[in-house]
Design a protein around this motif. Structure first.
Motif, PDB file in Angstrom:
ATOM      1  N   ARG A   1      25.198  24.388  14.013  1.00 14.39           N
ATOM      2  CA  ARG A   1      23.829  23.775  14.159  1.00 14.39           C
ATOM      3  C   ARG A   1      24.032  22.476  14.893  1.00 14.39           C
ATOM      4  NH1 ARG A   1      23.392  22.310   8.591  1.00 14.39           N
ATOM      5  NH2 ARG A   1      25.473  22.983   8.173  1.00 14.39           N
ATOM      6  N   CYS A   2      24.888  21.848  14.938  1.00 13.90           N
ATOM      7  CA  CYS A   2      24.961  20.334  15.763  1.00 13.90           C
ATOM      8  C   CYS A   2      24.835  20.532  17.153  1.00 13.90           C
ATOM      9  CB  CYS A   2      26.404  19.724  15.275  1.00 13.90           C
ATOM     10  SG  CYS A   2      26.482  18.026  16.044  1.00 13.90           S
ATOM     11  N   LEU A   3      23.853  19.600  17.803  1.00 18.49           N
ATOM     12  CA  LEU A   3      23.765  19.544  19.156  1.00 18.49           C
ATOM     13  C   LEU A   3      24.816  18.856  19.768  1.00 18.49           C
ATOM     14  CD1 LEU A   3      19.846  19.792  18.969  1.00 18.49           C
ATOM     15  CD2 LEU A   3      21.276  21.682  19.293  1.00 18.49           C
ATOM     16  N   ALA A   4      25.492  17.972  19.181  1.00 19.76           N
ATOM     17  CA  ALA A   4      26.304  16.864  19.812  1.00 19.76           C
ATOM     18  C   ALA A   4      25.589  16.010  20.717  1.00 19.76           C
ATOM     19  CB  ALA A   4      27.578  17.749  20.612  1.00 19.76           C
ATOM     20  N   CYS A   5      24.287  15.990  20.006  1.00 24.35           N
ATOM     21  CA  CYS A   5      23.553  14.857  20.872  1.00 24.35           C
ATOM     22  C   CYS A   5      23.814  13.341  20.689  1.00 24.35           C
ATOM     23  CB  CYS A   5      21.952  15.150  20.505  1.00 24.35           C
ATOM     24  SG  CYS A   5      21.725  14.472  18.845  1.00 24.35           S
ATOM     25  N   THR A   6      24.663  13.110  19.761  1.00 28.89           N
ATOM     26  CA  THR A   6      25.041  11.744  19.652  1.00 28.89           C
ATOM     27  C   THR A   6      23.962  10.793  18.742  1.00 28.89           C
ATOM     28  OG1 THR A   6      24.693  10.357  21.463  1.00 28.89           O
ATOM     29  CG2 THR A   6      26.529  11.826  21.704  1.00 28.89           C
ATOM     30  N   ASN A   7      22.914  11.295  18.656  1.00 24.68           N
ATOM     31  CA  ASN A   7      21.887  10.521  17.961  1.00 24.68           C
ATOM     32  C   ASN A   7      22.456   9.957  16.733  1.00 24.68           C
ATOM     33  OD1 ASN A   7      19.811  10.785  19.465  1.00 24.68           O
ATOM     34  ND2 ASN A   7      18.330  11.696  18.063  1.00 24.68           N
ATOM     35  N   CYS A   8      23.076  10.565  15.777  1.00 27.97           N
ATOM     36  CA  CYS A   8      23.685  10.045  14.445  1.00 27.97           C
ATOM     37  C   CYS A   8      24.534   8.861  14.544  1.00 27.97           C
ATOM     38  CB  CYS A   8      24.291  11.154  13.603  1.00 27.97           C
ATOM     39  SG  CYS A   8      25.541  11.871  14.596  1.00 27.97           S
ATOM     40  N   THR A   9      25.159   8.554  15.782  1.00 28.71           N
ATOM     41  CA  THR A   9      26.056   7.536  15.771  1.00 28.71           C
ATOM     42  C   THR A   9      25.159   6.566  16.522  1.00 28.71           C
ATOM     43  OG1 THR A   9      27.105   8.877  17.917  1.00 28.71           O
ATOM     44  CG2 THR A   9      28.259   8.895  15.890  1.00 28.71           C
TER      45      THR A   9
ATOM     46  N   CYS B   1      31.902   9.392  19.088  1.00 28.27           N
ATOM     47  CA  CYS B   1      32.604  10.578  18.945  1.00 28.27           C
ATOM     48  C   CYS B   1      32.437  11.950  19.028  1.00 28.27           C
ATOM     49  CB  CYS B   1      33.565  10.459  17.605  1.00 28.27           C
ATOM     50  SG  CYS B   1      32.275  10.333  16.082  1.00 28.27           S
ATOM     51  N   PHE B   2      30.619  12.022  19.212  1.00 28.86           N
ATOM     52  CA  PHE B   2      30.426  13.362  19.403  1.00 28.86           C
ATOM     53  C   PHE B   2      30.567  13.996  20.893  1.00 28.86           C
ATOM     54  CE2 PHE B   2      28.721  12.813  15.039  1.00 28.86           C
ATOM     55  CZ  PHE B   2      28.643  14.443  14.497  1.00 28.86           C
ATOM     56  N   SER B   3      30.909  12.928  21.474  1.00 31.54           N
ATOM     57  CA  SER B   3      30.830  13.309  23.021  1.00 31.54           C
ATOM     58  C   SER B   3      32.250  13.782  23.365  1.00 31.54           C
ATOM     59  CB  SER B   3      30.432  12.262  24.023  1.00 31.54           C
ATOM     60  OG  SER B   3      31.631  11.433  24.352  1.00 31.54           O
TER      61      SER B   3
ATOM     62  N   ARG C   1      34.439  17.833  16.358  1.00 23.10           N
ATOM     63  CA  ARG C   1      33.665  16.521  16.262  1.00 23.10           C
ATOM     64  C   ARG C   1      32.974  16.032  14.933  1.00 23.10           C
ATOM     65  NH1 ARG C   1      31.137  17.601  21.920  1.00 23.10           N
ATOM     66  NH2 ARG C   1      32.778  18.950  22.257  1.00 23.10           N
ATOM     67  N   TYR C   2      32.246  16.867  14.612  1.00 24.55           N
ATOM     68  CA  TYR C   2      31.546  16.678  13.173  1.00 24.55           C
ATOM     69  C   TYR C   2      32.544  16.220  12.031  1.00 24.55           C
ATOM     70  CZ  TYR C   2      28.172  16.224   9.735  1.00 24.55           C
ATOM     71  OH  TYR C   2      27.107  15.878   8.609  1.00 24.55           O
ATOM     72  N   ARG C   3      33.399  17.129  12.065  1.00 21.07           N
ATOM     73  CA  ARG C   3      34.250  16.862  11.106  1.00 21.07           C
ATOM     74  C   ARG C   3      35.059  15.582  11.253  1.00 21.07           C
ATOM     75  NH1 ARG C   3      40.236  20.137  10.477  1.00 21.07           N
ATOM     76  NH2 ARG C   3      40.388  19.169  12.700  1.00 21.07           N
TER      77      ARG C   3
ATOM     78  N   THR D   1      17.356  11.272   9.183  1.00 17.81           N
ATOM     79  CA  THR D   1      15.959  11.425   9.823  1.00 17.81           C
ATOM     80  C   THR D   1      16.246  11.701  11.412  1.00 17.81           C
ATOM     81  OG1 THR D   1      15.531   9.533   8.206  1.00 17.81           O
ATOM     82  CG2 THR D   1      14.250   9.655  10.372  1.00 17.81           C
ATOM     83  N   TRP D   2      17.106  11.154  12.187  1.00 18.58           N
ATOM     84  CA  TRP D   2      17.042  11.263  13.523  1.00 18.58           C
ATOM     85  C   TRP D   2      17.759  12.259  14.206  1.00 18.58           C
ATOM     86  CZ3 TRP D   2      13.065   8.870  15.384  1.00 18.58           C
ATOM     87  CH2 TRP D   2      12.279   7.847  14.756  1.00 18.58           C
ATOM     88  N   CYS D   3      18.394  13.076  13.316  1.00 25.06           N
ATOM     89  CA  CYS D   3      19.069  14.409  13.633  1.00 25.06           C
ATOM     90  C   CYS D   3      18.058  15.331  14.152  1.00 25.06           C
ATOM     91  CB  CYS D   3      19.944  15.043  12.704  1.00 25.06           C
ATOM     92  SG  CYS D   3      20.856  16.590  13.150  1.00 25.06           S
ATOM     93  N   PRO D   4      18.177  15.723  15.559  1.00 26.90           N
ATOM     94  CA  PRO D   4      17.036  16.957  15.848  1.00 26.90           C
ATOM     95  C   PRO D   4      17.146  18.054  15.217  1.00 26.90           C
ATOM     96  CG  PRO D   4      18.568  16.258  17.567  1.00 26.90           C
ATOM     97  CD  PRO D   4      18.812  15.274  16.526  1.00 26.90           C
ATOM     98  N   ALA D   5      18.498  18.387  14.806  1.00 26.10           N
ATOM     99  CA  ALA D   5      18.592  19.571  14.069  1.00 26.10           C
ATOM    100  C   ALA D   5      18.630  19.624  12.385  1.00 26.10           C
ATOM    101  CB  ALA D   5      20.102  20.138  14.103  1.00 26.10           C
ATOM    102  N   GLY D   6      18.270  18.374  12.053  1.00 21.14           N
ATOM    103  CA  GLY D   6      18.040  18.267  10.740  1.00 21.14           C
ATOM    104  C   GLY D   6      19.202  18.288   9.853  1.00 21.14           C
ATOM    105  N   ILE D   7      20.144  18.082  10.518  1.00 17.81           N
ATOM    106  CA  ILE D   7      21.643  17.960   9.656  1.00 17.81           C
ATOM    107  C   ILE D   7      21.561  16.839   8.719  1.00 17.81           C
ATOM    108  CG2 ILE D   7      24.093  17.845   9.892  1.00 17.81           C
ATOM    109  CD1 ILE D   7      23.779  19.502  12.537  1.00 17.81           C
ATOM    110  N   ASP D   8      22.021  16.996   7.423  1.00 17.62           N
ATOM    111  CA  ASP D   8      21.861  16.134   6.579  1.00 17.62           C
ATOM    112  C   ASP D   8      23.219  15.873   5.757  1.00 17.62           C
ATOM    113  OD1 ASP D   8      21.555  15.122   3.871  1.00 17.62           O
ATOM    114  OD2 ASP D   8      19.935  16.230   3.368  1.00 17.62           O
TER     115      ASP D   8
HETATM  116  S1  SF4 Z   1      22.315  13.790  15.444  1.00 18.76           S
HETATM  117 FE1  SF4 Z   1      22.522  15.756  14.284  1.00 18.76          FE
HETATM  118  S2  SF4 Z   1      22.717  17.223  16.199  1.00 18.76           S
HETATM  119 FE2  SF4 Z   1      23.118  15.103  17.014  1.00 18.76          FE
HETATM  120  S3  SF4 Z   1      25.241  14.872  16.943  1.00 18.76           S
HETATM  121 FE3  SF4 Z   1      24.414  14.077  15.068  1.00 18.76          FE
HETATM  122  S4  SF4 Z   1      24.831  15.691  13.835  1.00 18.76           S
HETATM  123 FE4  SF4 Z   1      24.725  16.727  15.748  1.00 18.76          FE
END
Ligand code: SF4
Ligand code: SF4
Length: 408
Positions: A260-268, A299-301, A319-321, A348-355
């Motif tokens: 589900r994660c897009l590795a967009c780095t938003n969360c970080t 760390c998502f890149s 990377r999520y782990r 809030t800012w995860c485009p994939a809604g990962i919680d």
């Molecule tokens: S914001 Fe969501 S989709 Fe983007 S890297 Fe973080 S967990 Fe993955």
């Protein structure tokens, strides 16, 4: 002992004026491009009067409130992190001179900041950065300069968002220690309970025309805290988080979230505690002028884990782990505290809604399942993986994405 006093709206303006008179840039919440952000403000009129917010996984909207509250919303889109730890920090610049090179001192730091209206979660995040960036062997000189001169005015959060879980993390809704002043906004009549936290806060408050706080004011402020705790959108069981994360290193949940994660780095980028950076060199077209910058990284890149020969963590699940395990487990071993303050921004800012809270709950459920399932059943192929799990957690089968254990 802390001084408690009451300021009205004129008093709040006087506070801002007093800080500006001392040379501070006042940075506070304001409405910009449909979001509540921290930016330079000069007047009470710049604050978002009567504006609240709705936040959910992958969702953010502002909304009109039925009252005139100035701080009637939850965590702003970005935290106070950029003010003290900017996303792009010039380290030095150099100019070619003949056969040599002149290196200029780094850019002067901007005027000291007074951060107005920072939430308990963000105040706790600053305390974490103090430990990470100032409290160890190598002090971060840039952060130290900004932090030394900063004036912190925290505010009790009255209306947490659906994504907030600061109460679970012990960081709010009432701000903890570290602020020069802590405000609690009270309505009917509109006023602020002010509590001093440092001598600098005492000194500034003494300049203002305040009233002594009455017992009714203190009781009203306690009711604000109780109301916020009752509205807290999410919660996390924290007592065994470190052990849970370490024990879940081979959980199939990492593959699930990796899909589900897009590795967009938003969360970080929005996380108030993430502090990973990389260094970039830029030069002008002539090659005569060079600059070195420190920029936020994540760390998502893929590149962030590059060692000789390539990236160490090539899959998104790995990377999520890495991110979640560092935040909630390894951080405790490194710094003696959790790396999460429960602000909810990564949700809030995860485009994939990962919680994050849902992922922790799923890991917990998985761990419970492992404990109660006989080893022979645990070795059967989990649904949808396309292959049988071996005892080491590696997966066989052509359609199966690599698990973190084989793709770190
Ligand atoms: S914001 Fe969501 S989709 Fe983007 S890297 Fe973080 S967990 Fe993955
Ligand atoms: S991990 Fe998420 S909830 Fe925790 S501090 Fe970072 S952004 Fe906030």
């Amino acid at each position: 002992m802390a001084t408690c006093a009451i300021l009205d709206l004129h008093g709040l303006q006087a506070l801002m004026d007093a800080l500006r008179g001392r040379g501070y840039r006042v940075i506070g919440p304001t409405l910009r491009d449909g979001a509540l952000v921290l930016a330079d403000i000069t007047s009470v009129e710049d604050l978002p009067r009567g504006i609240g917010d709705d936040q959910a996984a992958g969702h953010y909207r502002t909304r009109a409130r039925a009252d005139e509250a100035l701080f009637g919303f939850a965590a702003t889109a970005q935290s106070a992190k950029p003010a003290l730890f900017p996303p792009d920090q010039q380290l030095w610049s150099g100019t070619r001179v003949g056969d040599g090179y002149d290196v200029s001192p780094r850019e002067p730091e901007p005027a000291p900041v007074a951060l107005l209206g920072i939430r308990g979660c963000d105040l706790a995040a600053i305390t974490i950065h103090d430990t990470v960036l100032l409290g160890r062997g190598a002090i971060d000189a840039h952060y130290a300069t900004r932090r030394d001169h900063a004036f912190l005015i925290a505010i009790t959060c009255a209306t947490p968002a659906g994504t907030c879980f600061c109460a679970s993390m012990g960081t709010g809704p009432k701000p903890g220690e570290g602020a020069d002043l802590t405000l609690t906004e009270l309505l009917d009549p509109h006023r602020f309970l002010v509590e001093t936290g440092t001598p600098a806060g005492e000194e500034v408050l003494a300049e203002l025309a305040s009233e002594p706080a009455a017992a009714a004011d203190l009781a009203a402020a306690e009711a604000v805290v109780a109301g916020a705790v009752a509205q807290m959108g999410r919660q996390v069981q924290t007592d065994d988080l470190r052990d849970l994360l370490y024990a879940s290193a081979e959980s199939p949940r990492w593959n699930d979230v990796g899909e589900r994660c897009l590795a967009c780095t938003n969360c970080t980028m929005v996380c108030p505690t993430c502090f990973c950076t990389s260094v970039e060199d830029v030069s002008d077209l002539s090659g005569d002028v060079d600059e070195r910058h420190r920029v936020w990284d994540s760390c998502f890149s893929m590149e962030y884990s590059r060692l000789h020969g390539g990236a160490v963590r090539t899959s998104t699940s790995a990377r999520y782990r890495q991110w979640l395990t560092h935040k909630l487990a390894a951080w405790t071993d490194q710094f003696g505290m959790s790396g999460c303050v429960g602000c909810g921004r990564c949700i809030t800012w995860c485009p994939a809604g990962i919680d994050l809270t849902a992922e922790v709950a799923a890991l917990r459920e998985d761990a419970t399942h492992r404990e109660t399932t006989p080893a022979s059943a645990a070795l059967a192929a989990p649904p949808g993986t396309g292959g049988a799990r071996t005892r080491s957690g590696t997966t066989t089968g052509s359609a199966t994405p690599p698990t973190p254990s084989t793709d770190r």
